[in-house]
Design an enzyme around this catalytic site. Structure first.
Site: not given
Ligand code: ACO
Length: 334
Positions: A115, A261, A291
């Site tokens: 990430c 993020h 995500n």
């Protein structure tokens, strides 16, 4: 010394929308559970039979970013590609993108920081540009999660979170040091590597082990200790933002746009409250895309810019936290 500015951005997500109700037909889950804990309403998953892969999605986003930068592929000096879902075990997808974009012999570097991959990539690109080594660098984040998720009830704690997609940015040399990337800060903590991981395929779990894998062997599906990730994420996001602001003698009030993020809307909301940011100062699109790991920041940044939410002279703060653990921040004067 030069500074580096983002001169073009683009993103690509597959057409195929998968809603929370669609997921409840595959596994024991429901819209209320997912929205309450994560804010996610739908995500894009590559449809079976589609030609999309991590690298082809990266190429589509890159073409838009290069064109918007007013450049051609021949102006790009270097490629940095972030993903946790490469097409192959090796070589990395950076070289596949380099080939598909027809950029003969241009260097391509793969970044494996989950990430935080796009934040790490921006930082690397910034160093190459500041030193004068390169003029224009293509930075990409792309993820094909849906191919590896366990879409049964066993994998529901992870399968509902992740989406597929790609984002790209062109970083270019500027002689105006008051603009562009002001600072980057990078961190990691490998002692938590097992908290969010996919163990196979790997040299340790090589092909014979996978082929003989029993139904109960979950080493080739993602594993996550969600609560540990949540607790660490809210601390590290906050630290990374403060570190970036302090290094530039700025405060949270100076932030025009915070682009986190897109891990989980609840994490973002916690950070927003901690820094007393208004809704106008934070960009979230996890509701639509889930995500997308290394792709989430460039997709969000590009969308915010397309919607006129990032303007010339704005202070943009980017922060990421993810598997590794890894985390970091980038402070940009747009
Ligand atoms: N649907 C329905 N029920 C579910 C699902 C699901 N998709 N997943 C788990 N459950 C069940 C569990 O089995 C458990 O049931 P039980 O109480 O009968 O045992 C119950 O829901 C609660 O499970 P928990 O894991 O304790 O749920 P929690 O409240 O911690 O929420 C979540 C899980 C959303 C993952 C949370 O821990 C979280 O947000 N963690 C942060 C992790 C994150 O955001 N990761 C993103 C990737 S990493 C990154 O990008 C930084």
């Amino acid at each position: 010394m030069y500074s580096s500015r983002i001169t073009g951005m683009g993103f690509y997500v597959p057409d195929n929308i998968v809603t929370n109700d669609d997921l409840s037909k595959m596994m024991d889950t429901n819209d209320e559970w997912i929205q309450e804990r994560t804010g996610i309403q739908e995500r894009r998953w590559i449809k079976e039979g589609s030609d999309d892969t991590t690298s082809t999605m990266g190429v589509k986003a890159s073409k838009i970013a290069i064109e918007r930068a007013g450049l051609t592929k021949d102006d790009i000096d270097f490629i940095i590609f972030a993903t946790l879902s490469p097409d192959h075990f090796f070589p990395g997808s950076g070289v596949l993108i380099q080939d598909m974009l027809d950029m003969p012999n241009v260097g391509a570097l793969d970044v494996r920081n989950q990430c935080s991959g796009f934040v790490y990539s921006l930082s690397i690109a910034d160093q190459f540009i500041k030193t004068g080594m390169y003029k224009n660098i293509l930075v990409i984040g792309s993820e094909y999660h849906s191919g590896a998720l366990d879409k049964t009830t066993r994998g529901r704690n992870l399968a509902v979170l992740f989406g597929d997609g790609a984002g790209a940015a062109v970083l270019s040399r500027s002689e105006d040091n008051s603009r562009g990337i002001l600072s980057t800060h990078l961190h990691s903590q490998g002692e938590h590597a097992e908290v969010l991981t996919v163990k196979a395929p790997s040299i340790i779990h090589w092909i014979p082990a996978i082929l003989n894998a029993k139904e109960e062997d979950t080493s080739y599906h993602p594993f996550m200790d969600g609560q540990k990730v949540f607790k660490n994420a809210i601390v590290r996001f906050s630290e990374a933002i403060s570190e970036g602001l302090d290094a530039n003698n700025l405060t949270a009030e100076d932030i025009d746009m915070f682009i986190p993020h897109q891990a989980n809307l609840r994490i973002t909301q916690f950070v927003q409250r901690r820094f007393k940011l208004s809704d106008d100062q934070v960009y979230s699109n996890i509701q639509k895309y889930g995500n997308t790991t290394a792709a989430s920041i460039p997709i969000a940044m590009c969308e915010a810019w397309e919607q006129g939410k990032i303007k010339e002279g704005d202070l943009v703060v980017i922060a990421a936290f993810g598997s590794g653990f890894t985390w970091g921040s980038v402070v940009i004067r747009w």
